[in-house]
Design a protein around this motif. Structure first.
Motif, PDB file in Angstrom:
ATOM      1  N   LEU A  12       0.804  -1.224   0.000  1.00 27.38           N
ATOM      2  CA  LEU A  12       0.000   0.000   0.000  1.00 27.38           C
ATOM      3  C   LEU A  12       0.838   1.277   0.000  1.00 27.38           C
ATOM      4  N   ALA A  13       2.159   1.141   0.031  1.00 29.84           N
ATOM      5  CA  ALA A  13       3.029   2.319   0.096  1.00 29.84           C
ATOM      6  C   ALA A  13       2.801   3.217  -1.110  1.00 29.84           C
ATOM      7  N   SER A  14       2.693   4.511  -0.832  1.00 32.60           N
ATOM      8  CA  SER A  14       2.346   5.454  -1.896  1.00 32.60           C
ATOM      9  C   SER A  14       3.556   6.059  -2.603  1.00 32.60           C
ATOM     10  N   ASP A  15       4.730   5.925  -2.029  1.00 35.82           N
ATOM     11  CA  ASP A  15       5.920   6.469  -2.687  1.00 35.82           C
ATOM     12  C   ASP A  15       7.159   5.662  -2.294  1.00 35.82           C
ATOM     13  N   GLU A  16       8.274   5.979  -2.928  1.00 35.87           N
ATOM     14  CA  GLU A  16       9.505   5.204  -2.728  1.00 35.87           C
ATOM     15  C   GLU A  16      10.033   5.300  -1.303  1.00 35.87           C
ATOM     16  N   LEU A  17       9.931   6.461  -0.686  1.00 37.24           N
ATOM     17  CA  LEU A  17      10.436   6.591   0.682  1.00 37.24           C
ATOM     18  C   LEU A  17       9.621   5.741   1.648  1.00 37.24           C
ATOM     19  N   HIS A  18       8.306   5.768   1.530  1.00 40.58           N
ATOM     20  CA  HIS A  18       7.488   4.927   2.408  1.00 40.58           C
ATOM     21  C   HIS A  18       7.774   3.451   2.164  1.00 40.58           C
ATOM     22  N   SER A  19       7.959   3.091   0.921  1.00 42.77           N
ATOM     23  CA  SER A  19       8.291   1.713   0.585  1.00 42.77           C
ATOM     24  C   SER A  19       9.628   1.308   1.225  1.00 42.77           C
ATOM     25  N   ALA A  20      10.605   2.206   1.152  1.00 43.85           N
ATOM     26  CA  ALA A  20      11.917   1.934   1.751  1.00 43.85           C
ATOM     27  C   ALA A  20      11.815   1.833   3.274  1.00 43.85           C
ATOM     28  N   GLU A  21      11.003   2.693   3.879  1.00 46.30           N
ATOM     29  CA  GLU A  21      10.834   2.647   5.333  1.00 46.30           C
ATOM     30  C   GLU A  21      10.170   1.347   5.778  1.00 46.30           C
ATOM     31  N   ILE A  22       9.242   0.860   4.997  1.00 46.35           N
ATOM     32  CA  ILE A  22       8.599  -0.415   5.332  1.00 46.35           C
ATOM     33  C   ILE A  22       9.598  -1.561   5.179  1.00 46.35           C
ATOM     34  N   ALA A  23      10.397  -1.516   4.118  1.00 43.59           N
ATOM     35  CA  ALA A  23      11.437  -2.533   3.944  1.00 43.59           C
ATOM     36  C   ALA A  23      12.428  -2.484   5.107  1.00 43.59           C
ATOM     37  N   HIS A  24      12.739  -1.276   5.575  1.00 41.73           N
ATOM     38  CA  HIS A  24      13.632  -1.113   6.719  1.00 41.73           C
ATOM     39  C   HIS A  24      13.022  -1.732   7.971  1.00 41.73           C
ATOM     40  N   LEU A  25      11.733  -1.521   8.168  1.00 39.78           N
ATOM     41  CA  LEU A  25      11.031  -2.133   9.297  1.00 39.78           C
ATOM     42  C   LEU A  25      11.119  -3.661   9.228  1.00 39.78           C
ATOM     43  N   ILE A  26      10.938  -4.207   8.045  1.00 42.38           N
ATOM     44  CA  ILE A  26      11.049  -5.663   7.865  1.00 42.38           C
ATOM     45  C   ILE A  26      12.462  -6.114   8.237  1.00 42.38           C
ATOM     46  N   GLY A  27      13.465  -5.353   7.814  1.00 42.45           N
ATOM     47  CA  GLY A  27      14.851  -5.684   8.173  1.00 42.45           C
ATOM     48  C   GLY A  27      15.080  -5.651   9.671  1.00 42.45           C
ATOM     49  N   ARG A  28      14.472  -4.676  10.343  1.00 45.31           N
ATOM     50  CA  ARG A  28      14.613  -4.595  11.802  1.00 45.31           C
ATOM     51  C   ARG A  28      13.954  -5.785  12.487  1.00 45.31           C
ATOM     52  N   VAL A  39      20.612  -8.066   7.394  1.00 49.88           N
ATOM     53  CA  VAL A  39      21.543  -7.041   6.925  1.00 49.88           C
ATOM     54  C   VAL A  39      21.268  -6.698   5.463  1.00 49.88           C
ATOM     55  N   ASP A  40      21.075  -7.709   4.637  1.00 49.65           N
ATOM     56  CA  ASP A  40      20.779  -7.453   3.226  1.00 49.65           C
ATOM     57  C   ASP A  40      19.490  -6.653   3.066  1.00 49.65           C
ATOM     58  N   THR A  41      18.491  -6.982   3.850  1.00 48.09           N
ATOM     59  CA  THR A  41      17.220  -6.261   3.792  1.00 48.09           C
ATOM     60  C   THR A  41      17.411  -4.808   4.203  1.00 48.09           C
ATOM     61  N   LEU A  42      18.182  -4.571   5.250  1.00 47.46           N
ATOM     62  CA  LEU A  42      18.435  -3.205   5.714  1.00 47.46           C
ATOM     63  C   LEU A  42      19.240  -2.406   4.685  1.00 47.46           C
ATOM     64  N   VAL A  43      20.230  -3.036   4.088  1.00 46.82           N
ATOM     65  CA  VAL A  43      21.048  -2.354   3.073  1.00 46.82           C
ATOM     66  C   VAL A  43      20.199  -2.030   1.847  1.00 46.82           C
ATOM     67  N   ASP A  44      19.380  -2.969   1.420  1.00 46.60           N
ATOM     68  CA  ASP A  44      18.513  -2.716   0.267  1.00 46.60           C
ATOM     69  C   ASP A  44      17.547  -1.559   0.547  1.00 46.60           C
ATOM     70  N   ALA A  45      16.992  -1.528   1.744  1.00 46.88           N
ATOM     71  CA  ALA A  45      16.075  -0.444   2.114  1.00 46.88           C
ATOM     72  C   ALA A  45      16.798   0.901   2.086  1.00 46.88           C
ATOM     73  N   ALA A  46      18.008   0.934   2.616  1.00 44.37           N
ATOM     74  CA  ALA A  46      18.785   2.175   2.633  1.00 44.37           C
ATOM     75  C   ALA A  46      19.113   2.636   1.218  1.00 44.37           C
ATOM     76  N   ALA A  47      19.466   1.712   0.361  1.00 47.87           N
ATOM     77  CA  ALA A  47      19.778   2.063  -1.026  1.00 47.87           C
ATOM     78  C   ALA A  47      18.554   2.643  -1.726  1.00 47.87           C
ATOM     79  N   ARG A  48      17.388   2.096  -1.443  1.00 45.81           N
ATOM     80  CA  ARG A  48      16.155   2.604  -2.040  1.00 45.81           C
ATOM     81  C   ARG A  48      15.834   4.005  -1.538  1.00 45.81           C
ATOM     82  N   ALA A  49      16.129   4.270  -0.276  1.00 48.37           N
ATOM     83  CA  ALA A  49      15.835   5.579   0.311  1.00 48.37           C
ATOM     84  C   ALA A  49      16.843   6.647  -0.123  1.00 48.37           C
ATOM     85  N   ALA A  50      18.022   6.234  -0.522  1.00 46.64           N
ATOM     86  CA  ALA A  50      19.103   7.184  -0.810  1.00 46.64           C
ATOM     87  C   ALA A  50      18.736   8.223  -1.865  1.00 46.64           C
TER      88      ALA A  50
END
Length: 79
Positions: A12-28, A39-50
């Motif tokens: 349901l994420a409406s933009d890339e930052l929200h999508s990255a934040e949700i991926a980051h939550l999954i990594g946590r 770690v891979d999940t967290l790195v991927d989320a960070a790369a998406r947010a960059a």
């Protein structure tokens, strides 16, 4: 359960930052559960947010390093 809920939110994420934040939550969540893919999940989320929020991405990368220090030190050096 938490990961399933976050996955649902990701759809349901409406933009890339929200999508990255949700991926980051999954990594946590994965990190707290001792999942080796955290770690891979967290790195991927960070790369998406960059591209959208470099400051937020830097914090995400820092958390990925922190998790890697405890799970795979050599991986921490490469993050």
């Amino acid at each position: 359960m938490a990961e399933k809920l976050a996955d649902s939110a990701g759809a349901l994420a409406s933009d890339e930052l929200h999508s990255a934040e949700i991926a980051h939550l999954i990594g946590r969540v994965r990190a707290r559960l001792g999942d080796g893919t955290a770690v891979d999940t967290l790195v991927d989320a960070a790369a998406r947010a960059a591209a959208v929020d470099p400051e937020r991405a830097a914090l995400m990368f820092a958390e990925a390093v922190d998790v890697a220090v405890y799970t795979d030190f050599s991986r921490a050096e490469s993050v």
